[in-house]
Structure formats: C-alpha cells, structure tokens
Design an enzyme around this catalytic site. Structure first.
Site, PDB file in Angstrom:
ATOM      1  N   LYS A 192      29.806  41.538  43.369  1.00 17.88           N
ATOM      2  CA  LYS A 192      30.095  41.464  44.806  1.00 17.88           C
ATOM      3  C   LYS A 192      29.102  42.256  45.641  1.00 17.88           C
ATOM      4  O   LYS A 192      28.840  41.906  46.788  1.00 17.88           O
ATOM      5  CB  LYS A 192      31.523  41.950  45.097  1.00 17.88           C
ATOM      6  CG  LYS A 192      32.578  40.947  44.662  1.00 17.88           C
ATOM      7  CD  LYS A 192      33.922  41.207  45.341  1.00 17.88           C
ATOM      8  CE  LYS A 192      34.929  40.145  44.970  1.00 17.88           C
ATOM      9  NZ  LYS A 192      36.293  40.479  45.424  1.00 17.88           N
ATOM     10  N   LYS A 211      33.437  23.687  42.980  1.00 15.50           N
ATOM     11  CA  LYS A 211      34.841  24.027  43.168  1.00 15.50           C
ATOM     12  C   LYS A 211      35.301  23.639  44.572  1.00 15.50           C
ATOM     13  O   LYS A 211      34.562  23.809  45.534  1.00 15.50           O
ATOM     14  CB  LYS A 211      34.973  25.548  42.983  1.00 15.50           C
ATOM     15  CG  LYS A 211      36.326  26.018  42.539  1.00 15.50           C
ATOM     16  CD  LYS A 211      36.308  27.531  42.356  1.00 15.50           C
ATOM     17  CE  LYS A 211      36.239  28.241  43.700  1.00 15.50           C
ATOM     18  NZ  LYS A 211      37.274  29.273  43.911  1.00 15.50           N
ATOM     19  N   LYS A 270      37.293  26.909  50.457  1.00 11.84           N
ATOM     20  CA  LYS A 270      37.391  27.014  51.912  1.00 11.84           C
ATOM     21  C   LYS A 270      36.019  27.135  52.543  1.00 11.84           C
ATOM     22  O   LYS A 270      35.838  26.833  53.712  1.00 11.84           O
ATOM     23  CB  LYS A 270      38.256  28.210  52.308  1.00 11.84           C
ATOM     24  CG  LYS A 270      37.661  29.557  51.914  1.00 11.84           C
ATOM     25  CD  LYS A 270      38.461  30.697  52.491  1.00 11.84           C
ATOM     26  CE  LYS A 270      38.008  32.039  51.941  1.00 11.84           C
ATOM     27  NZ  LYS A 270      38.160  32.192  50.491  1.00 11.84           N
TER      28      LYS A 270
HETATM   29  P1  ADP Z   1      38.026  29.856  47.923  1.00 11.90           P
HETATM   30  O1  ADP Z   1      37.221  29.471  46.726  1.00 11.90           O
HETATM   31  O2  ADP Z   1      38.490  28.685  48.700  1.00 11.90           O
HETATM   32  O3  ADP Z   1      37.271  30.868  48.758  1.00 11.90           O
HETATM   33  P2  ADP Z   1      39.571  32.114  47.070  1.00 11.90           P
HETATM   34  O4  ADP Z   1      38.371  32.667  46.399  1.00 11.90           O
HETATM   35  O5  ADP Z   1      40.057  32.772  48.306  1.00 11.90           O
HETATM   36  O6  ADP Z   1      39.334  30.568  47.369  1.00 11.90           O
HETATM   37  O7  ADP Z   1      40.735  32.050  45.982  1.00 11.90           O
HETATM   38  C1  ADP Z   1      42.089  32.383  46.200  1.00 11.90           C
HETATM   39  C2  ADP Z   1      42.862  31.998  44.964  1.00 11.90           C
HETATM   40  O8  ADP Z   1      42.879  30.572  44.798  1.00 11.90           O
HETATM   41  C3  ADP Z   1      42.264  32.537  43.662  1.00 11.90           C
HETATM   42  O9  ADP Z   1      43.332  32.906  42.798  1.00 11.90           O
HETATM   43  C4  ADP Z   1      41.504  31.381  43.095  1.00 11.90           C
HETATM   44  O10 ADP Z   1      41.420  31.414  41.686  1.00 11.90           O
HETATM   45  C5  ADP Z   1      42.322  30.182  43.546  1.00 11.90           C
HETATM   46  N1  ADP Z   1      41.446  29.023  43.765  1.00 11.90           N
HETATM   47  C6  ADP Z   1      40.536  28.909  44.754  1.00 11.90           C
HETATM   48  N2  ADP Z   1      39.907  27.728  44.688  1.00 11.90           N
HETATM   49  C7  ADP Z   1      40.420  27.078  43.617  1.00 11.90           C
HETATM   50  C8  ADP Z   1      40.174  25.795  43.030  1.00 11.90           C
HETATM   51  N3  ADP Z   1      39.274  24.965  43.535  1.00 11.90           N
HETATM   52  N4  ADP Z   1      40.891  25.437  41.934  1.00 11.90           N
HETATM   53  C9  ADP Z   1      41.819  26.290  41.420  1.00 11.90           C
HETATM   54  N5  ADP Z   1      42.090  27.500  41.917  1.00 11.90           N
HETATM   55  C10 ADP Z   1      41.414  27.903  43.013  1.00 11.90           C
HETATM   56 NA    NA Z   2      35.944  32.583  47.418  1.00 16.28          NA
END
Ligand code: ADP
Ligand code: NA
Length: 334
Positions: free
Chosen positions: A116, A199, A202
């Site tokens: 990070k 993936k 957001k």
């Molecule tokens: P993003 O990738 O949208 O920024 P975050 O990093 O905020 O999402 O992740 C929040 C939670 O949601 C975490 O526990 C993460 O593992 C899960 N998560 C995020 N995107 C996915 C995805 N595409 N498939 C499965 N789990 C996800």
């Molecule tokens: Na993220």
C-alpha cells in the site's frame, strides 16, 4: 467459550455485485449460522479509512451508504452487533496500549504495508504503518474467538495473536483470547462485465463493467445483455470454460447468485447460447438484487433510522468492550 466473530469492512461507496457476493454475503452467512449463545460483531472500519488519502465529505457519505447496504443485504441489527468503529473509543484506546506491545520489527514484515505504501514508504502515514495494531485491538477488545480472513489478512491475524501472546506474557495475565482464523468458503471472484479478466471494481471507469447494488431491474438487464460474451454454446463442464474468461465469469455469477457450483449451472444450461443464458442470468440477478435495492433506498430516505440503529449497535459494543479495556489499563499499571 461461546463463539464470538468480529469482522470489519472499510466504508466505500459505489458498492457492486462483487462486494455483495465476495464480502457482505459472507457476513450474512456467519450471522445466520451463529449459535444462539454466540455473537457476531460487524463494524465499519472508519478509523482505518483515514490512514490513506481522505475526502471528509465523501467518507461521511460512504459510512452511511455502507451501513445501509450491509443491513439491506441481510445483516439484522437485532441479531448481529453492527456499529461504527469511531463510536467505540475503546478501539483507539486499546490500539494505543498495544502500540506499547507491538514491535517495529513485526510491523516491518507486514507485506500489505509494503504494497500500500509502494515506492513512497517515507511519505506514508504512521497510521498506515500501525494499521495492523488497530486491527489487533479491533478483535482483542471483544475477546473474539474467530476472525474471518481472506488471504491478504492472514498475516495481520497472526500479528494480532503475537501481540496478544506478548501482552499476556509481559503482564502475567491471560487477558486476551487468541482468535482463530475462519477461512470463508472460496468467495466468488466476480469479474468485470466488459473484460472477463479484470476484477469487477468500484474504481473501473466504465459503469457498464459492474452491477451496482443501486441499479434498477432495467439497468441490470441491460448491463447483462451488453456484457462481453462469445458466440459459442455453453459446454457441459466448467473445465471447458478455462479459456473463455467472459463466459466463465457469467456462469460464475449465475452460480454465486444461485448458491451452486458452475458445474451445477452447466448441468442445466449446457447447449444454450448467451442469447438465452443472459436473460436467465438477468432474471436471477434482479430477483436477488431488487429487494436489496428497495431496502437501501428506504434507508437513504430515512437516515435518522439508520443512525439510530448504528447508535444502538455502538452502545452494545461499548458494553462488551468496557471490561477488557479496563483490565488492559489495569494490567499495565495505568
Ligand atoms: P473494489 O475492488 O470495488 O475497490 P474493495 O477493495 O473496496 O472493492 O473490496 C471490499 C470487499 O469486497 C473486499 O472484501 C473484497 O474482497 C470484496 N470484493 C471487491 N470486489 C470483488 C469482486 N469483484 N469479487 C469478489 N469480491 C470482491
Ligand atoms: Na479496492
């Protein structure tokens, strides 16, 4: 000892199907499977959120949105204890006490800080470095017996156990329970609808790449209709989808929504093209997400009710935290 699960999630906006299937739904499952004498504590990790670049107005909005989403997805504030970390000052207090126990060498080994902070280690916040100590406080404060951890969090839970062990030894107490990891059932990894190898996120600039939890039925159906796929029919087994990432993703989403394996989806859909599979997937997605969206919109319209639920959760959490915090102060001679 009765089972006690503690888990936090950072408040973010733009929540999508991947967040639901990969994270929030696991909480709902843990809540539903918790024996009557056990307890689930789920918190919004808003103190963790300020360790990286922070936009205060955005954070305030994201905290409410995340809380509303979690309840909309099925966390029942009457059964699980749902609260904001910031509303239980004992998290920050215990974290400071544990800073006296944790060693710099231990934190230097945390791979997530290295990832990070990247090339700018010297410019990273002290909070980002000490983040795993706050995480240790988050769970030790409640004498958690179990903590759900994905791969990226295993090292932090090990650290929490090391901190607990050293604190207990240094103070000649057995104050802290050593929490065990729960490895959640292989969570579905949901990929982008525009590119089956990235993936769903957001932060993807394309709104069409993800299904937002606030999308209405027509939007969901349109996004799935336009999702990248291919011209071949669905095979009989998931193994045959190995080099068809977009097809594999759509089948995977169907499986995750239905709570079955991709092979089970294919057992009933083999031979179909996407012209007929996509509408079936859209129906299933709408059926799952519509009630979540409705509840979410209800909370958006009534933030006072949301705040009341969070205040109630925080009061219950403070009651559980108080004896451990008091014992930690006293063990240190404070
Ligand atoms: P993003 O990738 O949208 O920024 P975050 O990093 O905020 O999402 O992740 C929040 C939670 O949601 C975490 O526990 C993460 O593992 C899960 N998560 C995020 N995107 C996915 C995805 N595409 N498939 C499965 N789990 C996800
Ligand atoms: Na993220």
């Amino acid at each position: 000892m009765a089972m006690r699960i503690v888990s936090g999630i950072q408040p973010t906006g733009n929540l999508h199907l991947g967040n639901y299937l990969g994270a929030i739904r696991n909480w709902v499952r843990m809540q539903d499977e918790m024996p009557a004498d056990g307890e689930c504590l789920f918190f919004l990790a808003d103190l963790h959120a300020i360790t990286v670049h922070n936009d205060p107005a955005m954070l305030a909005a994201n905290i409410r949105e995340m809380a509303a989403t979690i309840i909309a997805c099925g966390i029942d504030p009457a059964r699980a204890i749902l609260f904001r970390q910031r509303h239980v000052p004992a998290h920050a207090e215990l974290s400071w006490l544990l800073n006296g126990t944790a060693r710099i060498g231990w934190l230097n080994r945390m791979t997530q800080f290295k990832e990070k902070s990247g090339k700018n280690r010297e410019g990273a916040s002290v909070g980002l470095f000490a983040y795993p100590v706050l995480q240790a406080a988050d769970v030790l404060l409640y004498q958690a017996t179990h903590v759900p951890v994905g791969d990226d969090q295993k090292q932090h839970l090990e650290l929490a156990r090391d901190i607990a062990t050293k604190f207990n030894a240094d103070t000649g107490t057995d104050l802290f329970t050593l929490p065990d990891p729960i490895i959640p059932p292989a969570a579905a990894r949901i990929m982008s609808l525009r590119d089956g190898t990235a993936k769903m996120s957001k932060s993807d600039p394309s709104d069409a790449s993800r299904i937002a939890l606030t999308d209405d039925a027509d939007t969901i159906a349109a996004k799935i209709r336009k999702a990248k796929s291919d011209a071949d029919a669905l095979p009989a087994t998931a193994a045959e989808l190995a080099d068809r990432p977009e097809a594999r993703n759509l089948v995977g989403i169907y499986a995750a929504l239905a709570g079955v394996t991709p092979d089970q989806v294919l057992a009933t859909h083999a031979g179909q093209g996407f012209g007929s599979f996509k509408p079936a997937l859209a129906d299933l997605a709408v059926e799952t997400l519509s009630p979540i969206r409705d509840r979410l919109l209800t909370f958006r319209a009534d933030p006072a009710e949301l705040d009341r639920l969070l205040a109630d959760g925080a009061a219950r959490a403070r009651t559980l935290a108080a004896p451990t915090l008091a014992a930690a102060y006293s063990a240190l001679g404070l």
